[in-house]
Write an enzyme that holds these catalytic residues in place. Sequence first.
Site, PDB file in Angstrom:
ATOM      1  CG  ASP A   1     -79.057 -10.213  63.545  1.00  0.00           C
ATOM      2  OD1 ASP A   1     -79.448 -11.303  64.001  1.00  0.00           O
ATOM      3  OD2 ASP A   1     -78.581 -10.105  62.400  1.00  0.00           O
ATOM      4  CB  SER A   2     -75.784 -12.937  64.969  1.00  0.00           C
ATOM      5  OG  SER A   2     -76.400 -13.051  63.704  1.00  0.00           O
TER       6      SER A   2
ATOM      7  CB  CYS B   1     -81.113 -12.387  66.319  1.00  0.00           C
ATOM      8  SG  CYS B   1     -80.112 -13.857  66.056  1.00  0.00           S
TER       9      CYS B   1
ATOM     10  CD  GLU C   1     -73.168 -10.445  59.132  1.00  0.00           C
ATOM     11  OE1 GLU C   1     -72.168  -9.866  59.566  1.00  0.00           O
ATOM     12  OE2 GLU C   1     -74.342 -10.100  59.422  1.00  0.00           O
TER      13      GLU C   1
ATOM     14  CB  CYS D   1     -82.533 -16.510  59.453  1.00  0.00           C
ATOM     15  SG  CYS D   1     -80.946 -15.638  59.611  1.00  0.00           S
TER      16      CYS D   1
ATOM     17  CG  HIS E   1     -78.411 -12.378  58.326  1.00  0.00           C
ATOM     18  ND1 HIS E   1     -78.525 -12.558  59.678  1.00  0.00           N
ATOM     19  CD2 HIS E   1     -77.234 -11.722  58.129  1.00  0.00           C
ATOM     20  CE1 HIS E   1     -77.456 -12.043  60.275  1.00  0.00           C
ATOM     21  NE2 HIS E   1     -76.665 -11.530  59.356  1.00  0.00           N
TER      22      HIS E   1
HETATM   23  N1  DGL Z   1     -80.001 -13.277  61.902  1.00  0.00           N
HETATM   24  C1  DGL Z   1     -79.980 -14.409  62.733  1.00  0.00           C
HETATM   25  C2  DGL Z   1     -81.377 -15.042  62.870  1.00  0.00           C
HETATM   26  O1  DGL Z   1     -82.358 -14.361  62.713  1.00  0.00           O
HETATM   27  C3  DGL Z   1     -78.996 -15.492  62.637  1.00  0.00           C
HETATM   28  C4  DGL Z   1     -77.842 -15.600  61.810  1.00  0.00           C
HETATM   29  C5  DGL Z   1     -76.718 -16.300  62.531  1.00  0.00           C
HETATM   30  O2  DGL Z   1     -76.041 -15.628  63.294  1.00  0.00           O
HETATM   31  O3  DGL Z   1     -76.528 -17.496  62.316  1.00  0.00           O
HETATM   32  O4  DGL Z   1     -81.489 -16.190  63.169  1.00  0.00           O
END
Ligand code: DGL
Length: 257
Positions: free
Chosen positions: A12-13, A75, A154, A186, A188
């Site tokens: 993931d990011s 992600c 984060e 998302c 997160h």
């Molecule tokens: N967790 C990521 C997603 O599912 C994105 C968060 C990001 O890097 O902007 O889209």
Amino acid sequence: MEKYKKPIGVFDSGVGGISVLKELVKQMPYEDYIYFGDSEHAPYGTKNLEEVKELTVNNVRFLLENGAKSIVVACNTATSAAVAMLRKMYTDIPLVGIEPAIKPAVLNKNGSRIIVMATPMTLRQEKFQKLMHKYENMADIVPLPCPGLMEFVERGVLNGRELDKYLTELFWSVNHKKIDSIVLGCTHYPFVRAAVQKAVGSDVAIFDGGEGTAREMKRRLVEAKLLNKSSEKGKTRFINSRNTEDELKLCEYLLNI
Ligand code: DGL
């Protein structure tokens, strides 16, 4: 080492994909995992398409170099930007992406009003537009970009006044009519599910794509005869591009809450 014993690669990011990793571990406890979080380059959702494609390809390459037998793109942003390209590049490994759980939300209640929370990039991509159009006759689907929300996770902030204020202001634009469901588009956002529920009210159903993604990876591993035959609980190795002690502690914490 036999291929089936190798770990499942997940990325993931940042730390958000750990919400998907939790589902993977729940459904496949005997697998080993290698989780890469690219916190150094986060957020992806407000970057441009070419940047996200390049970062995504680098992440897959990194996991494969580290012995992954399969890849979960945990992600939504990276999936919407690059999964079609990845599928062409890697035809011989199970590779699964995640998409906003609109289908389960639509099936849960016909004719409902569904708010899809996601990054600006996810909502802009053709992949999301197609998904939305597929169900637009069955529900009122409202995309809600949430720039800034992943940053709370984060930082390890999963509740509190600052987050409540952000969410109250975020829902301002969509709160004028009844909300039936929220889709957390998302990875997160499942970590702030309780705060979202508090902001929209306890009668709103909340969906995310983690469970379906884990189920699909399991199906693909069975099909490829790559499911680990071990009967011992597997291990997870965390790697983060911002490889600090605090970052790795946050990963362990999020996996175990
Ligand atoms: N967790 C990521 C997603 O599912 C994105 C968060 C990001 O890097 O902007 O889209």
